[in-house]
Design a protein around this motif. Structure first.
Motif, short mmCIF file in Angstrom:
data_model
loop_
_atom_site.label_atom_id
_atom_site.label_comp_id
_atom_site.label_asym_id
_atom_site.label_seq_id
_atom_site.Cartn_x
_atom_site.Cartn_y
_atom_site.Cartn_z
N PHE A 145 -24.98 27.85 -1.35
CA PHE A 145 -23.84 27.77 -2.27
C PHE A 145 -23.97 26.61 -3.24
N GLN A 146 -25.05 25.85 -3.15
CA GLN A 146 -25.33 24.79 -4.12
C GLN A 146 -26.60 25.09 -4.93
N PHE A 149 -27.41 27.08 -8.22
CA PHE A 149 -26.80 26.54 -9.44
C PHE A 149 -27.51 25.25 -9.87
N ALA A 151 -28.02 22.77 -8.24
CA ALA A 151 -27.46 21.61 -7.55
C ALA A 151 -28.31 21.39 -6.31
N MET A 160 -20.63 14.09 -8.30
CA MET A 160 -19.35 14.77 -8.53
C MET A 160 -18.21 14.09 -7.77
N ASP A 261 -18.40 20.83 -0.88
CA ASP A 261 -17.45 21.08 -1.96
C ASP A 261 -16.04 21.44 -1.50
N GLN A 262 -15.83 21.78 -0.22
CA GLN A 262 -14.52 22.24 0.19
C GLN A 262 -13.74 21.22 1.03
N VAL B 84 -23.24 20.86 -13.63
CA VAL B 84 -22.88 21.35 -12.30
C VAL B 84 -21.43 20.96 -12.08
N ALA B 85 -20.64 21.91 -11.61
CA ALA B 85 -19.22 21.63 -11.39
C ALA B 85 -18.77 22.20 -10.06
N LEU B 97 -15.93 26.58 -5.53
CA LEU B 97 -17.34 26.97 -5.67
C LEU B 97 -18.07 25.87 -6.43
N THR B 98 -19.24 25.52 -5.94
CA THR B 98 -20.18 24.75 -6.75
C THR B 98 -20.85 25.74 -7.69
N THR B 99 -20.92 25.39 -8.97
CA THR B 99 -21.33 26.36 -9.97
C THR B 99 -21.82 25.63 -11.22
N ASN B 100 -22.10 26.39 -12.26
CA ASN B 100 -22.42 25.79 -13.56
C ASN B 100 -21.34 26.18 -14.56
#
Ligand SMILES: [Zn+2]
Lengths: 394, 137
Positions: A145-146, A149, A151, A160, A261-262, B84-85, B97-100
């Motif tokens: 999930f990283q 992207f 990341a 972040m 992230d959560q 990246v966000a 969600l980790t995403t762009n």
């Protein structure tokens, strides 16, 4: 309730050469560190009956953990009553947290704990140290999930968290910079540190950007090196070579989501839960701490640990470190006295613990905190990974 | 085409999520008993421990919870900079969600920015990326 970690003590420490790269095997470095720790304690290899490490032998990242327990056992001819290694554990000092319980329970009398990295000599052009995922392989674990992207590095994930801290509390890049500058000025007095040349705020702010708000000097340095610590039953420790360093309290909690992230509050993460647990197991208070060694794989993590331990209020770590006086060797809370990982090299948490013991035994030489420090706080890990310890010189 | 990182390996638990974008919709597992969204996909609802979970379509709207502008190429040839966000979906606090963030200059991304999902197909995977709401208006 009786908190049994108080029955455990750290009795010896060892550290190999640290460099980038050293061109020696991880096992050779590990054996150096382990024998040094055994000698430091006034023990013999025959006395060691427990062995622990984090995360155990791992090929996840180049050089991340090249040495397994049994190679060490076989190299030193140890007779073990207890051993364990694993990465799913509360931080890179989990081996020591476990060992405290083990000696208190009597499974072993003297547990040798180590952590070895060869990230400097293992990285290649196509495989950098500390990058998760590779172009050739699909991702199976929760990092799926990283990584898709782009990341792919903890520097991005933790950047972040820092950005969110900036947003919520007005923390500034210059304040973050004081964590790096403080580490560097202490590293100047540590002959083993990788970077010893002075670092100015202009150098810091002018460094190339890695991932905003992090520049080059917000990120620690992959290196080769090994650190070892002996944990003994306190009653046995009294007969050994050095003053007893009692493990006063440990923190090993994760209550919120185990996630990059959560987790509800990304500016604190389980460091807060671990530190809360630690304080619940001791009568000591943050004001009693004489020296703090707080994880700095990335500069922001030190700020998060300062808040987690309650050395300052939530959100106020930026102003707390600003200017650097408070966190200098003669400040109210000397911080990362060996140069941390930012300047000392990524010994991955165990270097912070090693330094805490060095300071409590007053072996810091040019970087020794004055006034016989008696209580040290060690906080290790970042993101969902967190573990901490309070150590008291008796 | 947006450049992506290494792709996920699809299995019986995650395939619905990674192929959801085939019809342009974003889906998460939702608990039929307590309505909690469960992400990443798990066999039980971590809130009520129910097993009555099924993929449900969400609005695809969210806000930028935090972000970073990445300048370091982590793989050979990686194009930088990119954003990246962590985007929080409107349906549930903490559902992120980790995403762009795409279709937006990196310097114009901000925390609190309203964004909506847009999919990028790579092989058998539809990656949920996000773009500013105002782009579509
Ligand atoms: Zn439920």
């Amino acid at each position: 309730m009786k908190y049994l970690e108080k029955e455990a003590a750290i009795t010896g420490i060892g550290i190999s050469d640290v460099g980038r790269p050293l061109h020696r095997s991880g096992l050779a470095l590990t054996v150096d560190a382990c024998l040094q720790a055994i000698t430091d304690a006034g023990l013999k290899p025959e006395d060691i009956d427990g062995l622990a490490s984090w995360p155990g032998r791992s090929e996840d990242h180049p050089g991340m953990s090249p040495v397994g327990l049994m190679e060490v056992k076989e190299s030193l001819g140890l007779k073990l009553n207890w051993f364990t290694a694993g990465g799913e554990a509360p931080s890179q000092i989990a081996s020591v947290i476990n060992a405290a319980a083990i000696v208190a329970a009597g499974y072993a009398r003297h547990v040798l704990c180590f952590r070895t990295v060869t990230e400097a000599s293992s990285q290649t052009k196509s495989r950098r140290a500390s990058v998760s995922g590779s172009a050739e392989k699909r991702v199976r674990d929760d990092l799926q999930f990283q990584i898709p992207f782009k990341a792919m590095s903890a520097s991005q994930w933790i950047a972040m968290f820092a950005q969110r801290h900036f947003h919520e509390y007005g923390t500034t890049k210059e304040q973050l910079g004081w964590v790096a500058l403080n580490a560097r000025r202490h590293a100047a007095h540590n002959p083993r540190a990788i970077f010893q040349k002075p670092l100015t705020m202009d150098d810091y702010l002018g460094a190339r950007t890695i991932s905003t708000p992090f520049g080059l000097y917000d990120c620690d340095i992959p290196c080769d090196g090994s650190t070892a610590v002996i944990v003994s039953r306190k009653e046995e420790a009294r007969d050994l070579r050095k003053p007893v360093l009692r493990i006063e309290a440990v923190g090993s909690a994760v209550h919120g989501r185990y996630s990059w992230d959560q987790y509800s509050d990304l500016t604190s993460m389980p460091a807060q839960e671990s530190a809360d647990m630690l304080w619940s197991r001791t009568d000591l208070k943050p004001a009693d701490v004489d020296v703090a060694e707080l994880y700095d794989g990335f500069s922001f993590l030190t700020l998060a640990w300062l808040e987690a331990f309650g050395f300052c209020a939530k959100g106020e770590s930026g102003p707390f470190v600003e200017g650097g006086q408070r966190i200098g060797l003669d400040g109210e809370l000397p911080l990362n006295t060996q140069g941390g990982q930012l300047s000392g090299g990524r010994l991955h948490g165990m270097g912070h613990l090693h330094e805490a013991c060095t300071q409590l035994w007053e072996e810091g030489e040019a970087r020794q905190v004055p006034g016989r420090p008696q209580v040290a706080a060690v906080g290790v890990g970042g993101g969902p990974v967190a573990g901490c310890m309070l150590i008291v010189r008796e | 085409m947006t450049e992506t990182g290494p792709l996920p390996e699809l299995n019986q638990d995650n395939a619905f999520f990674w192929t959801s974008g085939a019809d342009g919709q974003l889906r998460f597992l939702q608990c039929g008993d307590c309505q909690n969204f469960v992400h990443p996909p798990r066999p039980r609802c971590a809130t009520c421990r129910g097993e009555n979970l099924s993929p449900q379509t969400v609005s695809g709207q969210g806000t930028v919870h935090t972000f970073t502008v990445n300048h370091q190429p982590w793989l050979p040839g990686m194009k930088v900079p990119f954003v990246v966000a962590i985007v929080e979906l409107t349906e549930q606090p903490g559902l992120r969600l980790t995403t762009n963030i795409i279709q937006c200059p990196p310097e114009e991304v901000y925390i609190g920015q309203s964004v909506r999902v847009v999919f990028e197909q790579k092989e058998d995977v539809w990656l949920p990326l996000f773009e500013p709401e105002e782009v579509r208006s």
